[in-house]
Design a protein around this motif. Structure first.
Motif, PDB file in Angstrom:
ATOM      1  N   GLU A   8       0.840  -1.189   0.000  1.00 33.53           N
ATOM      2  CA  GLU A   8       0.000   0.000   0.000  1.00 33.53           C
ATOM      3  C   GLU A   8       0.875   1.239   0.000  1.00 33.53           C
ATOM      4  O   GLU A   8       1.782   1.367   0.823  1.00 33.53           O
ATOM      5  N   MET A  38      -2.812   2.624  -5.888  1.00 34.64           N
ATOM      6  CA  MET A  38      -2.811   1.340  -5.179  1.00 34.64           C
ATOM      7  C   MET A  38      -1.656   0.482  -5.691  1.00 34.64           C
ATOM      8  O   MET A  38      -1.126   0.712  -6.785  1.00 34.64           O
ATOM      9  N   LYS A  67     -21.931   2.944   9.149  1.00 35.27           N
ATOM     10  CA  LYS A  67     -21.789   1.782  10.023  1.00 35.27           C
ATOM     11  C   LYS A  67     -20.319   1.460  10.294  1.00 35.27           C
ATOM     12  O   LYS A  67     -19.446   1.690   9.452  1.00 35.27           O
ATOM     13  N   PRO A  69     -17.861  -1.853  11.270  1.00 38.87           N
ATOM     14  CA  PRO A  69     -16.942  -1.350  10.277  1.00 38.87           C
ATOM     15  C   PRO A  69     -17.696  -1.001   9.002  1.00 38.87           C
ATOM     16  O   PRO A  69     -18.802  -1.456   8.853  1.00 38.87           O
ATOM     17  N   PRO A  70     -17.094  -0.242   8.132  1.00 34.20           N
ATOM     18  CA  PRO A  70     -15.695   0.181   8.116  1.00 34.20           C
ATOM     19  C   PRO A  70     -15.428   1.524   8.822  1.00 34.20           C
ATOM     20  O   PRO A  70     -14.283   1.831   9.080  1.00 34.20           O
ATOM     21  N   TYR A  71     -16.490   2.294   9.156  1.00 34.51           N
ATOM     22  CA  TYR A  71     -16.281   3.646   9.673  1.00 34.51           C
ATOM     23  C   TYR A  71     -15.547   3.609  11.008  1.00 34.51           C
ATOM     24  O   TYR A  71     -15.901   2.814  11.889  1.00 34.51           O
ATOM     25  N   ALA A  72     -14.552   4.479  11.176  1.00 33.77           N
ATOM     26  CA  ALA A  72     -13.713   4.452  12.375  1.00 33.77           C
ATOM     27  C   ALA A  72     -13.898   5.683  13.249  1.00 33.77           C
ATOM     28  O   ALA A  72     -13.139   5.892  14.194  1.00 33.77           O
TER      29      ALA A  72
ATOM     30  N   PHE B 113     -26.200  -0.106   3.662  1.00 35.38           N
ATOM     31  CA  PHE B 113     -25.233  -1.184   3.477  1.00 35.38           C
ATOM     32  C   PHE B 113     -23.892  -0.777   4.095  1.00 35.38           C
ATOM     33  O   PHE B 113     -23.546   0.401   4.127  1.00 35.38           O
ATOM     34  N   ASN B 114     -23.141  -1.755   4.600  1.00 38.10           N
ATOM     35  CA  ASN B 114     -21.788  -1.414   5.060  1.00 38.10           C
ATOM     36  C   ASN B 114     -20.735  -2.285   4.393  1.00 38.10           C
ATOM     37  O   ASN B 114     -20.177  -3.195   4.988  1.00 38.10           O
ATOM     38  N   PRO B 115     -20.484  -2.001   3.127  1.00 42.40           N
ATOM     39  CA  PRO B 115     -19.465  -2.755   2.406  1.00 42.40           C
ATOM     40  C   PRO B 115     -18.076  -2.469   2.968  1.00 42.40           C
ATOM     41  O   PRO B 115     -17.830  -1.396   3.514  1.00 42.40           O
ATOM     42  N   LEU B 116     -17.193  -3.443   2.856  1.00 43.46           N
ATOM     43  CA  LEU B 116     -15.839  -3.269   3.370  1.00 43.46           C
ATOM     44  C   LEU B 116     -14.880  -2.961   2.223  1.00 43.46           C
ATOM     45  O   LEU B 116     -14.933  -3.596   1.170  1.00 43.46           O
ATOM     46  N   GLY B 121     -11.558  -3.485  -3.646  1.00 47.58           N
ATOM     47  CA  GLY B 121     -10.305  -2.996  -4.210  1.00 47.58           C
ATOM     48  C   GLY B 121      -9.960  -1.592  -3.762  1.00 47.58           C
ATOM     49  O   GLY B 121      -9.343  -0.822  -4.496  1.00 47.58           O
ATOM     50  N   LEU B 122     -10.377  -1.228  -2.546  1.00 45.62           N
ATOM     51  CA  LEU B 122     -10.139   0.133  -2.054  1.00 45.62           C
ATOM     52  C   LEU B 122      -9.327   0.098  -0.764  1.00 45.62           C
ATOM     53  O   LEU B 122      -9.364  -0.888  -0.025  1.00 45.62           O
ATOM     54  N   PRO B 123      -8.598   1.180  -0.475  1.00 50.44           N
ATOM     55  CA  PRO B 123      -7.795   1.208   0.753  1.00 50.44           C
ATOM     56  C   PRO B 123      -8.685   1.350   1.990  1.00 50.44           C
ATOM     57  O   PRO B 123      -9.786   1.897   1.919  1.00 50.44           O
ATOM     58  N   TYR B 126     -10.509   4.631   3.099  1.00 50.07           N
ATOM     59  CA  TYR B 126     -11.687   5.104   2.376  1.00 50.07           C
ATOM     60  C   TYR B 126     -12.966   4.784   3.151  1.00 50.07           C
ATOM     61  O   TYR B 126     -13.895   5.592   3.221  1.00 50.07           O
ATOM     62  N   GLY B 127     -12.981   3.608   3.772  1.00 47.06           N
ATOM     63  CA  GLY B 127     -14.120   3.251   4.613  1.00 47.06           C
ATOM     64  C   GLY B 127     -14.028   3.884   5.989  1.00 47.06           C
ATOM     65  O   GLY B 127     -15.022   4.381   6.531  1.00 47.06           O
ATOM     66  N   ALA B 128     -12.830   3.870   6.565  1.00 47.62           N
ATOM     67  CA  ALA B 128     -12.639   4.356   7.932  1.00 47.62           C
ATOM     68  C   ALA B 128     -13.007   5.838   8.063  1.00 47.62           C
ATOM     69  O   ALA B 128     -13.549   6.278   9.080  1.00 47.62           O
TER      70      ALA B 128
END
Lengths: 138, 381
Positions: A8, A38, A67, A69-72, B113-116, B121-123, B126-128
């Motif tokens: 990464e 990437m 939500k 995860p993934p939100y931190a 939805f809470n896709p990971l 294919g994302l870092p 991006y979700g965090a």
């Protein structure tokens, strides 16, 4: 030949002059940019600092807590502004907008890169955002 | 090549059904579809099916019957149903089998939805950091679109008003109470400019379609709705799709535009021939955008179309006649097949109070989802 396609790469980089820039990828032959760069893109794209200034291309307000995860972010949720920022001649990047009220935002607003404390609460950790150009601290 | 069509349809009502699993909704839909064309499970020679989050479709043989049938699982995000349908249709067209099943189902928890990120294919950041939301993308896409093509907030409200009004007459829909235009426009903002009543919600449901060759349909005396095209496409270079940390400067094309054009080419007919259409309405904004991306109208014409009621049940081109995703909710694996189900019911003239008048003959369907996939069909009777 060894090929590292899993590593990464940082998307937010601290330069030697103490300022941050977003790191994207550039393919000169194709004239194409990517963000973030990437591991799998490295074969086609060279790391490149993205422009620090651009304009708001579109925006919204995130009014519900994503939500985990993934939100931190913290449990206590404060709505935040999100935009696509058009970096002229390069590409549009998705980023939070800070230092501005939602009713002041409009398409075309000039903005610049800044950093804010990472919402995951890690001390000293920052994340990228954009803020209005005219509000730049002198 | 053999002509292929749909001879049996079945649906498990969309919405929330406590105590029933996603796969059980799939099984329910399969039984309905078999009964619709008077076939037994043993008559099904092969099947493709899937869900996004509710397990493997092929395990339903345990309840339907251990006939040894060839059953292939499909997992293709929002295009799961469309991809299953494509595979079944292609196999019959190739002459390998006569009768096949396409089935899709899902049961999602409440809320967005809470896709990971790593699955797309994302870092991780991006979700965090709070960007990985479909609602955010759709809001920014329509915000820019409204700016570029002079679309008003009124148009967003008109879409939702139509969805709830149509769903009142659709037995399989989830939200069947009409919601007034004022109530829609005063509902809480979720992702500006989109309000609560302008979004669809993750939901539950199952849909099954029995396909057959025209010859076989005649043999068993089942009504035959011809499948002129079933196409799935991924995104092209330079498109602006969901889960995009960045967009190229020259935005051009989309998965939807590729899929719809390919379907028009294959079927040899276009939007001017359609009597009704089901198009992806993840929210009111996407229905507006997809009207143009599917070639049903030009960019910017939506404002006038909606003001004139052209897409209402009694309009020139009725769209989302069962209330679409906004009123039916979105069980990912079943959603695209629901559109085809609704088109079959409409073409057969069995849609009751929501029936499109003047004997519709050609119907179009379009599903869209992450990370930029689209599946479309053209049905003709």
């Amino acid at each position: 030949m060894d090929q590292d396609i899993t590593g990464e790469l940082p998307h937010l980089v601290l330069s030697e002059d103490g300022s941050y820039y977003l790191q994207g990828g550039h393919n000169e032959a194709l004239g194409k940019y990517v963000f973030p760069l990437m591991g799998g893109d490295k074969e086609f794209f060279q790391p490149v600092p993205l422009k620090r200034q651009g304009t708001v291309w579109s925006f919204t307000v995130q009014r519900f807590r994503p939500k985990t995860p993934p939100y931190a972010g913290p449990d206590d949720f404060i709505p935040y502004l999100v935009a696509y920022v058009d970096l002229p001649g390069q590409l549009k990047v998705e980023a939070r907008l800070v230092d501005i009220e939602e009713e002041e935002v409009e398409i075309g607003l000039p903005v610049e890169l800044t950093v804010i404390p990472d919402i995951n609460g890690t001390p000293g950790s920052v994340m990228h955002a954009f803020r209005p150009l005219e509000k730049r601290a002198v | 090549m053999t002509d292929v069509g749909i001879i049996g349809v079945g649906i498990h009502p969309f919405g929330r059904t406590e105590g029933r699993s996603g796969i059980d909704m799939g099984i329910y839909a399969v039984r309905e579809a078999l009964s619709d064309c008077n076939l037994n499970w043993e008559d099904v020679q092969f099947a493709y099916g899937g869900s996004d989050a509710s397990g493997n479709a092929d395990t339903m043989v345990k309840q339907l019957g251990l006939s040894g049938v060839q059953f292939v699982n499909v997992k293709n995000g929002c295009a799961t149903g469309g991809s299953a349908l494509y595979a079944v249709a292609s196999t019959i067209k190739a002459g390998e089998y006569d009768v096949g099943l396409a089935v899709g189902f899902d049961k999602h928890p409440r809320g967005a939805f809470n896709p990971l990120p790593e699955e797309w294919g994302l870092p991780d950041w991006y979700g965090a950091q709070g960007y990985m939301l479909t609602t955010q993308f759709f809001a920014m896409k329509i915000k820019r679109y409204m700016h570029d093509f002079n679309i008003s907030d009124m148009s967003l409200g008109r879409i939702s008003e139509k969805s709830f009004a149509n769903a009142e007459h659709a037995e399989h829909a989830w939200r069947r109470s009409p919601v007034s235009f004022e109530e829609i426009m005063e509902s809480p903002m979720v992702n500006d400019p989109l309000r609560k009543y302008m979004f669809c919600s993750p939901a539950e449901g199952g849909v099954a379609l029995i396909l057959a060759s025209e010859k076989k349909a005649r043999e068993i005396g089942a009504p035959f709705i011809k499948l002129d095209a079933a196409i799935m496409r991924t995104r092209p270079q330079g498109s602006f799709e969901v889960f995009a940390p960045s967009i190229e400067n020259d935005i051009d094309g989309s998965a939807t535009r590729l899929a719809s054009q390919a379907a028009f080419d294959l079927a040899g007919i276009g939007p001017e021939d359609f009597d009704l259409a089901q198009i992806q309405d993840t929210d009111a904004g996407t229905e507006i955008i997809h009207m143009a991306e599917n070639g049903l109208c030009a960019d910017g014409e939506q404002e006038q179309w909606l003001a004139e009621g052209k897409t209402l049940l009694n309009g020139q081109l009725p769209i989302n006649t069962d209330g679409g995703c906004i009123a039916c909710g979105e069980p990912i694996g079943a959603s695209g097949l629901r559109q085809v189900y609704e088109n079959v019911v409409q073409l057969r003239g069995q849609a009751g109070a929501r029936q499109v008048q003047n004997d519709p003959r050609v119907a179009y369907s379009h599903v869209y989802g992450a990370p930029g996939v689209s599946a479309v069909t053209i049905l003709r009777k």
